[in-house]
Design a protein around this motif. Structure first.
Motif, short mmCIF file in Angstrom:
data_model
loop_
_atom_site.label_atom_id
_atom_site.label_comp_id
_atom_site.label_asym_id
_atom_site.label_seq_id
_atom_site.Cartn_x
_atom_site.Cartn_y
_atom_site.Cartn_z
N PRO A 166 -83.52 -19.59 -12.49
CA PRO A 166 -82.78 -18.80 -11.49
C PRO A 166 -83.66 -17.82 -10.73
CG PRO A 166 -81.57 -18.90 -13.56
CD PRO A 166 -82.94 -19.44 -13.83
N MET A 167 -84.59 -17.18 -11.44
CA MET A 167 -85.49 -16.23 -10.79
C MET A 167 -86.41 -16.95 -9.81
SD MET A 167 -87.83 -13.36 -12.68
CE MET A 167 -88.58 -12.02 -11.74
N GLU A 168 -86.79 -18.17 -10.14
CA GLU A 168 -87.62 -18.96 -9.24
C GLU A 168 -86.86 -19.31 -7.97
OE1 GLU A 168 -90.59 -22.53 -10.19
OE2 GLU A 168 -88.50 -23.20 -10.06
N THR A 169 -85.57 -19.63 -8.10
CA THR A 169 -84.75 -19.92 -6.92
C THR A 169 -84.71 -18.74 -5.96
OG1 THR A 169 -83.37 -21.44 -8.22
CG2 THR A 169 -82.44 -20.60 -6.17
N VAL A 170 -84.48 -17.55 -6.49
CA VAL A 170 -84.45 -16.34 -5.65
C VAL A 170 -85.81 -16.12 -5.00
CG1 VAL A 170 -84.19 -13.83 -5.70
CG2 VAL A 170 -82.63 -15.28 -7.03
N LEU A 171 -86.87 -16.28 -5.75
CA LEU A 171 -88.22 -16.02 -5.22
C LEU A 171 -88.56 -17.00 -4.10
CD1 LEU A 171 -90.77 -14.27 -5.72
CD2 LEU A 171 -91.60 -16.11 -7.17
N HIS A 172 -88.25 -18.27 -4.26
CA HIS A 172 -88.58 -19.26 -3.23
C HIS A 172 -87.81 -19.00 -1.94
CE1 HIS A 172 -90.14 -22.45 -6.31
NE2 HIS A 172 -90.98 -21.45 -6.10
N ARG A 173 -86.58 -18.56 -2.03
CA ARG A 173 -85.81 -18.27 -0.82
C ARG A 173 -86.38 -17.06 -0.08
NH1 ARG A 173 -79.39 -19.65 -1.56
NH2 ARG A 173 -79.66 -21.65 -2.64
N LEU A 174 -86.85 -16.08 -0.82
CA LEU A 174 -87.45 -14.91 -0.17
C LEU A 174 -88.75 -15.28 0.54
CD1 LEU A 174 -86.92 -12.15 -2.90
CD2 LEU A 174 -85.59 -12.52 -0.81
N HIS A 175 -89.58 -16.11 -0.10
CA HIS A 175 -90.85 -16.49 0.50
C HIS A 175 -90.65 -17.36 1.74
CE1 HIS A 175 -94.15 -15.11 -2.14
NE2 HIS A 175 -93.23 -15.13 -3.10
N LEU A 176 -89.60 -18.17 1.77
CA LEU A 176 -89.40 -19.11 2.87
C LEU A 176 -88.63 -18.49 4.04
CD1 LEU A 176 -90.18 -22.13 3.17
CD2 LEU A 176 -87.80 -22.67 2.69
N GLN A 177 -88.02 -17.35 3.82
CA GLN A 177 -87.19 -16.74 4.87
C GLN A 177 -88.03 -16.37 6.08
OE1 GLN A 177 -83.91 -13.98 3.87
NE2 GLN A 177 -85.01 -12.46 5.09
N GLY A 178 -87.54 -16.75 7.27
CA GLY A 178 -88.20 -16.38 8.52
C GLY A 178 -89.38 -17.25 8.89
N THR A 179 -89.66 -18.31 8.13
CA THR A 179 -90.81 -19.17 8.43
C THR A 179 -90.45 -20.33 9.36
OG1 THR A 179 -90.39 -20.48 6.42
CG2 THR A 179 -91.92 -18.64 6.24
N ARG A 180 -89.17 -20.46 9.76
CA ARG A 180 -88.71 -21.52 10.66
C ARG A 180 -89.02 -22.91 10.09
NH1 ARG A 180 -90.77 -19.12 16.53
NH2 ARG A 180 -89.62 -17.14 16.43
N THR A 181 -88.79 -23.05 8.82
CA THR A 181 -89.09 -24.31 8.14
C THR A 181 -87.91 -25.26 8.23
OG1 THR A 181 -90.54 -23.16 6.59
CG2 THR A 181 -89.79 -25.34 5.95
N ILE A 182 -88.20 -26.53 8.48
CA ILE A 182 -87.19 -27.58 8.52
C ILE A 182 -87.41 -28.49 7.32
CG2 ILE A 182 -86.27 -29.54 9.82
CD1 ILE A 182 -87.19 -28.19 12.37
N ILE A 183 -86.37 -28.67 6.51
CA ILE A 183 -86.49 -29.45 5.28
C ILE A 183 -85.61 -30.68 5.36
CG2 ILE A 183 -86.93 -27.34 3.97
CD1 ILE A 183 -84.10 -27.68 2.76
N ASP A 184 -85.83 -31.61 4.43
CA ASP A 184 -84.97 -32.78 4.32
C ASP A 184 -83.64 -32.38 3.68
OD1 ASP A 184 -86.92 -34.68 5.27
OD2 ASP A 184 -87.94 -34.41 3.34
#
Length: 424
Positions: free
Chosen positions: A296-314
């Protein structure tokens, strides 16, 4: 004859009728001492010692092979499952949580049909670079400071604190580069340009330069990401080593208890094979426990790091579409609360099925590697096993303190041996 000089009254004419052909034939005779004790020197002892050395060498290489297979699996073969897990974790609007491995199967098939087999290996180079960079930074800091890279259960409290400080500093330095590596791992190949080899360093340096300044859009500053990243890495590291140490102690204690139940302890309580198995198993238990507890802590951390990067995922709901990631979390606490409110507690475990697949594959590779190496070593042992030697019936029978009978030597020496008594 060595050892027979103290018996000048004995006659040994028949023994000298024919010259000894080899060293082992001469060593087969018995050595006397005071007429009361006896000692046998046999070629079999040399063969047993050589066989033990060969077995020890083979066991050593089996342990090295299994450890190498585990290392390769952890860093290379598990990467596709890491890609799937991270894409699920950062997708805040997904309808499928993929908590079980079976839901991934149709999605993987669709991704391979549309994007090819390399779609689940994206970002592998950057992930390996980050791991290598972590080791390099840690080693560099330890050379210019008294902070130790390794500690044991017998280390002082000061050494433990310095070691923790080393880990925290390394994690803080790596934080912006980890953000760049995460983007390369989750972004879609068909909707984004493939990154270059050194793009992870370029993007990381750009975020490192603007350490505390506000970022464009919704991107969080690196200073806001350092604290959760360091806490996650440090707690996970301590938890892993704690579980690993406890598992190691329990398995040692269990093995010793089993030997005591059999009636006696061997001189070497833990053989090389048992010790290698315990070390590998305890490390794997610690790794699995740490990944599950801190998911769960990893899920929160990954969302914070990816926020604002304009990333498009599958889009892993179907495997046919791509979607942009648009979030506006203010920090780790806000991210956690938002996930629980909008996605439920299960939202913290999105992609957990990929973690199950990862460790199933990990254990399977270790078991298969160990089985293959054990079978190969068995074939080598059987091929190198010498033919059975002829049994020796040489023996020394004590008649009296001053009378001895020397019986016939083993068959195959090529001469006849008679019994002799001391002459009066």
């Amino acid at each position: 004859m060595a050892g027979m000089e103290s018996y000048p009254r004995h006659s040994y004419e028949s023994i000298s009728d024919r010259p000894i052909q080899s060293r082992y034939e001469s060593d087969e005779v018995l050595r006397f001492s005071g007429g009361a004790s006896r000692e046998r020197f046999s070629p079999k002892s040399f063969e047993d010692a050589s066989q033990k050395d060969d077995d020890g060498t083979i066991t050593k290489y089996i342990g090295i092979g299994v450890g190498l297979a585990s290392l390769i699996t952890e860093n290379l073969l598990s990467h596709p499952f890491v890609v799937l897990r991270r894409q699920c974790q950062v997708h805040n609007n997904s309808s499928l949580y993929h908590l079980m491995p079976v839901t991934f199967l149709p999605v993987i098939v669709h991704l391979h049909r549309r994007q090819g087999i390399t779609t689940l290996w994206k970002g592998l180079g950057s992930v390996l670079m980050i791991r290598g960079m972590t080791l390099a930074v840690e080693d560099l800091i330890s050379k210019f400071t008294p902070w130790p890279k390794e500690i044991s259960w017998h280390s002082s409290l000061k050494s433990f604190g310095q070691h923790i400080l080393l880990k925290c500093t390394t994690l803080a330095v790596i934080t912006p580069f980890f953000s760049a590596s995460l983007v390369e791992t989750v972004q879609s190949d068909i909707a984004s340009e493939k990154p270059g080899i050194f793009d992870v360093f370029k993007e990381g340096i750009c975020r490192l330069v603007s350490w505390s300044s506000p970022q464009k859009g919704r991107m969080l500053p690196v200073l806001a990401l350092v604290v959760p990243t360091v806490m996650y890495g440090l707690f996970k590291y301590l938890f892993y080593n704690g579980v690993r140490g406890v598992a190691n102690w329990v398995m040692h204690f269990t093995h010793r208890h089993e030997q005591e139940k059999q009636g006696a302890l061997s001189r070497d309580i833990l053989g090389r094979t048992v010790s290698q198995d315990i070390e590998l198993t305890s490390s794997l238990i610690g790794l699995i426990a740490a990944e599950v507890v801190f998911f769960p802590m990893e899920t929160v951390l990954h969302r914070l790091h990816l926020q604002g990067t304009r990333t498009i995922i599958d889009n892993l709901d179907s495997g046919y579409e791509v979607i942009p990631i648009l979030t506006s979390y203010e920090g780790a606490r806000d991210c956690y609360v938002t996930i629980v409110q909008q996605e439920g507690v299960a939202g913290l475990y999105k992609g957990f099925g990929a973690l199950i697949l990862q460790f199933v594959a990990h254990v399977a590779v270790i078991k298969l590697t160990k089985f293959m190496l054990t079978e190969i070593s068995s074939l080598l042992r059987s091929a190198r096993k010498p033919p059975p030697a002829a049994s020796s019936d040489m023996d020394l029978t004590r008649v009296s303190p001053s009378h001895h009978v020397y019986s016939k030597p083993p068959s195959g020496y090529g001469y006849t041996q008679q019994a002799y008594l001391p002459s009066d």
